[in-house]
Scaffold this active site. Structure first.
Site, PDB file in Angstrom:
ATOM      1  N   ASP A 405      11.004  -0.616  -2.589  1.00 39.21           N
ATOM      2  CA  ASP A 405      10.139  -1.742  -2.935  1.00 39.21           C
ATOM      3  C   ASP A 405      10.140  -2.739  -1.780  1.00 39.21           C
ATOM      4  O   ASP A 405      10.927  -2.610  -0.843  1.00 39.21           O
ATOM      5  CB  ASP A 405      10.690  -2.373  -4.222  1.00 39.21           C
ATOM      6  N   GLU A 408       6.380  -3.820   2.410  1.00 39.06           N
ATOM      7  CA  GLU A 408       5.095  -4.070   3.132  1.00 39.06           C
ATOM      8  C   GLU A 408       5.312  -4.468   4.574  1.00 39.06           C
ATOM      9  O   GLU A 408       4.423  -4.191   5.378  1.00 39.06           O
ATOM     10  CB  GLU A 408       4.294  -5.144   2.390  1.00 39.06           C
ATOM     11  N   ASP A 483       2.597  -5.032  -8.440  1.00 41.52           N
ATOM     12  CA  ASP A 483       2.777  -6.025  -9.507  1.00 41.52           C
ATOM     13  C   ASP A 483       1.468  -6.419 -10.176  1.00 41.52           C
ATOM     14  O   ASP A 483       0.873  -7.451  -9.865  1.00 41.52           O
ATOM     15  CB  ASP A 483       3.480  -7.264  -8.936  1.00 41.52           C
TER      16      ASP A 483
HETATM   17  C1  GLC Z   1       8.863  -6.484  -7.000  1.00 42.20           C
HETATM   18  C2  GLC Z   1       8.443  -5.113  -7.502  1.00 42.20           C
HETATM   19  C3  GLC Z   1       8.827  -4.947  -8.951  1.00 42.20           C
HETATM   20  C4  GLC Z   1      10.322  -5.186  -9.097  1.00 42.20           C
HETATM   21  C5  GLC Z   1      10.711  -6.556  -8.547  1.00 42.20           C
HETATM   22  C6  GLC Z   1      12.210  -6.785  -8.556  1.00 42.20           C
HETATM   23  O1  GLC Z   1       8.135  -7.476  -7.622  1.00 42.20           O
HETATM   24  O2  GLC Z   1       7.097  -4.875  -7.315  1.00 42.20           O
HETATM   25  O3  GLC Z   1       8.472  -3.678  -9.409  1.00 42.20           O
HETATM   26  O4  GLC Z   1      10.690  -5.093 -10.429  1.00 42.20           O
HETATM   27  O5  GLC Z   1      10.247  -6.702  -7.225  1.00 42.20           O
HETATM   28  O6  GLC Z   1      12.870  -5.815  -7.834  1.00 42.20           O
END
Ligand code: GLC
Length: 799
Positions: A405, A408, A483
């Site tokens: 995650d 980017e 998200d």
């Molecule tokens: C980001 C991710 C989400 C995750 C969060 C905490 O917002 O997109 O899926 O739960 O971070 O790790």
């Protein structure tokens, strides 16, 4: 050829006349008077690469997107020197290059224009960074449509839209918002019943304009790098997509459990909470294969550590979960906490693995753990190190999948949400700034993670999921759409994003079911599940700050709907697995937007909602509250309503009634749909028969079923079973011919064939051309028959 160039912008530079050309095997070089060189490379008869430089020579040719293991070759290649142009001809297309200005145009063999330069290649010199802003414009016809480009949250047909590609952590993004998490600079044009594709392999920030700025012009440009694009000829969209997917690569098969249902939340902790959740799934008999641990499982958000207060004995917990059929997936982000006591940080620092600013200091940015440094995944040595970090998590603790995650990469509390653009990257030995490496950073992280997880999961298969991606990331990882929000509009967006990613080569994708931000109503959750069981990746996830989002957070009706649809997914696992096989083998997208399914029918060109799941099931979600049905377009052909088994003729828009526990689902007449029994998790049950739902049609239809050991790599050695059922339906007869390939022996012994829509009563049956003593009355009453799996031909006769 368009001849006027009156629309030239101030500051733009253009190629002048061609002064020389040379040929080298499959490549042609055209040199202009002002030092532009165009290199045209014929990779296949319908795949041609165009590369431009304004310096007189080309820089090192390197791409993260292209799958270098792919074989290329063509059947024909001719070159001719005409008065005004040069012409390159393959067995599929002709390409003309104008001598006066280097503009080019591509035709099919009957001289119909496929793609034609408007201004063609032009550029602006970049005073600030050096190099060029490279631009391309193509002429577009009125009826032309455009598709593709990855995860864009906008209508399927991109005509009239402008797209920006710059990987961005876009929390709670909105419809039409740009840019998003992923970058797939590939689009499909459809005009005059012919499809073609353009893949602009440029990792800088890129833009695409589909007749928005000017009605009959499509353009694409980039803030740096080369004008370097691939032209792919169809004429069918399937040809374009499969060729693109070949070019940028296909994944290996995931373990079958990864196609089951996954449950996630930010975050399940401590251990007792995780156990409560998994126990509840078993208690309510809602199948589930994977449980996720979000950032709170770590010690202060330090990657590769455990919070021992919440999870005192991870290995035991993971084992206990696994004994109950749950695979544990954990999150790993790129930010490494700056902490002198933390071994991963120490190693990264000691070995100089972190990204640096232009003038030398380490790139520092805030993410969940506070101030972090960030590994430079574009350095092969760093990727190797990163892969090694998974040893304990996977080989010792027994974690089965990794979730990447914030790649980017996301940085908090800074206006651009990411690295400053001066950050330096190795770029596999082609040192550059973040301007060039930004869009592939997440991809290279996923790549390194994939290699690590694969190494330590072996001889089983790895499972990786990533948020950010560049074209080609499908070789390493699945992905989700980021998200999203618990709104009806986001359900619409999710449906489009997953279809769009599917035809952009990135097939193993899904959305956060129910929405990540905010709280869904029970009805919205139910409608989301009903769609998402038909997405290749199927996971409920939520931010957790607004209440619970497990199925039982809603009323019993929603729980029952969830169970019904997740059960259906588990029944359809062999069907889903077969479409995955076609994706990895042939690059065929698992979900097919209607336009892909029937591009000749102009009714499909602007459809968003309906799609084909695999080859033979049509799905249309319910996207509005309080619905008792909806209008939809049923493509041409004959279809059975899945819920009523009633036959409907397609090629028309129609109203369809639905109940709360249904969405419109249709099965193509003639199809044979394989089904497993409902299991609470993959490999829970041994079963004696494979169910085949046979939907009668008058005529011939082929269906295929791929199976293997459901994990491991034996399938690569031929240990798979590939069944082809050819069904011929006549007025009073059905003939089923079965052909089997592969060395894998399935466990079951029989097929249970459900006969749907049979227009006659069976009077006699032949198996392998011998008369068999079946009880036909019983079969007619029950609507099914059971036959041993080894048959070649089964003949049902009505008279
Ligand atoms: C980001 C991710 C989400 C995750 C969060 C905490 O917002 O997109 O899926 O739960 O971070 O790790």
């Amino acid at each position: 050829m368009i001849t006027n160039t009156e629309l030239e912008y101030k500051g733009d530079l253009y190629p002048t006349k061609i002064v020389s050309f040379e040929k080298n095997v499959d490549s042609f070089y055209f040199h202009t008077d002002n030092n532009v060189v165009l290199k045209v490379t014929v990779l296949r008869d319908s795949l041609i690469r165009f590369r431009f430089t304004t310096k007189g020579y080309f820089s090192n040719d390197f791409s993260y997107a292209i799958d270098t293991t792919q074989l290329h070759g063509y059947n024909a290649l001719e070159f001719s020197d005409e008065v005004d142009y040069y012409q390159i001809t393959t067995s599929k297309v002709k390409c003309k290059i104008q001598k006066a200005d280097l503009r080019l145009s591509i035709y099919d063999l009957s001289d119909a224009v496929l793609l034609e330069d408007e201004l063609g290649f032009h550029w602006e010199e970049s005073y600030e960074f050096g190099g060029n802003i490279v631009k391309m414009s193509k002429a577009s016809k009125d009826g032309e449509s455009f598709y593709g480009l990855g995860d864009k949250a906008t209508q399927m047909n991109l005509k009239g839209k402008r797209i920006e590609n710059f990987a961005t952590d876009q929390y709670a993004f909105q419809k039409d918002q740009e840019p998003l998490y992923k970058v797939v600079p590939f689009y499909i044009g459809l005009q005059n019943k012919q499809s073609y594709g353009i893949f602009f392999d440029n990792t800088f920030r890129t833009f695409f304009d589909f007749c928005q700025e000017r009605r009959n012009v499509t353009s694409f440009w980039s803030e740096g790098g080369e004008m370097n694009y691939y032209f792919i000829y169809g004429p069918k969209m399937e040809d374009v997509v499969t060729t693109y997917t070949d070019l940028t690569g296909k994944p290996e098969l995931p373990p079958l459990w990864a196609l089951g249902y996954h449950q996630c939340k930010w975050s399940y902790f401590p251990e007792s909470n995780v156990k409560e959740i998994t126990a509840k799934f078993r208690e309510l008999k809602i199948p589930c294969d994977a449980i996720y641990l979000d950032i709170d499982y770590m010690e202060g958000f330090r990657c590769f550590t455990w919070n021992k207060e919440y999870f005192p004995d991870p290995k035991r917990m993971v084992k206990e979960l696994s004994d109950d059929g749950f695979k544990t997936v954990v999150i790993i982000d790129p930010g490494i906490k700056i902490d002198k006591e933390y071994s991963v940080y120490q190693e990264g620092l000691k070995n100089d693995y972190f990204c640096k600013r232009a003038d030398g200091p380490y790139m520092k940015g805030k993410v969940w753990p506070g101030e972090c440094n960030f590994p430079d995944y574009t350095n092969p040595e760093v990727r190797e190190w990163w892969a090694g970090l998974f040893k304990e998590l996977i080989a010792e603790v027994g974690v089965k999948g990794v979730w990447n995650d914030m790649n980017e990469p996301a940085v908090m509390e800074v206006p651009n949400k990411t690295f400053p653009l001066d950050v330096r990257h190795d770029y596999d030995g082609n040192p550059c700034s973040h301007r060039k490496a930004h869009n592939i950073y997440g991809m290279q992280m996923a790549r390194a993670t994939y290699h690590g997880v694969k190494k330590y999961t072996y001889p089983k298969r790895p499972f990786i999921i990533t948020r950010s991606a560049y074209a080609g990331t499908q070789r390493y990882s699945s992905s989700w759409t980021g998200d999203n929000v618990a709104t009806w509009e986001h359900l619409w967006i999710a449906n489009i994003q997953v279809q769009r990613l599917s035809i952009s080569g990135m097939g193993f994708t899904g959305s956060d079911i129910g929405g990540f931000a905010e709280q869904p109503s029970g009805e919205l959750y139910a409608r989301w599940i009903q769609l998402a069981v038909f997405h290749p990746f199927c996971r409920t996830h939520s931010s957790g700050d607004h209440g619970d989002q497990e199925p039982w957070a809603f009323d019993t009706e929603v729980i029952d709907i969830t169970r019904k649809f997740v059960n259906l997914r588990y029944q359809l696992l062999p069907y889903l697995y077969t479409m995955f096989w076609q994706y990895i083998e042939e690059g065929v997208p698992m979900l097919k937007p209607l336009v892909y399914y029937d591009q000749d029918d102009t009714q499909t060109h602007y459809r968003n909602d309906e799609f084909i799941f695999g080859n033979q099931i049509l799905v249309c979600p319910i996207l509005e509250p309080n619905s008792v049905g909806r209008r939809m377009y049923l493509p041409k052909g004959e279809w059975y309503n899945y819920w009523t088994n009633r036959l409907v003729c397609g090629g028309k828009e129609m109203w369809i009634d639905t109940k709360y526990d249904e969405i419109p689902v249709f099965v193509k007449a003639g199809a044979v749909i394989p089904k497993y029994p409902v299991q609470q998790y993959v490999e829970e049950l041994d079963f004696d028969e494979l169910t085949l739902d046979l939907y009668y049609k008058e005529g011939i239809e082929k269906s295929v079923v791929y199976e293997d050991a459901q994990d491991g790599y034996d399938y690569k050695k031929g240990r798979f079973s590939f069944l082809t059922f050819q069904v011929t339906g006549k007025e009073k007869e059905v003939i089923i011919q079965l052909h089997k390939e592969g060395k894998f022996e399935t466990n079951y012994s029989d097929y249970k064939i459900n006969l749907i829509g049979l227009p006659f009563r069976i009077k006699s049956i032949q198996l392998n051309n011998e008369h068999e003593d079946f009880n036909c009355d019983e079969i007619n009453t029950n609507g099914f028959l059971i036959v041993p799996k080894e048959f070649h031909v089964l003949h049902l006769m009505g008279a």
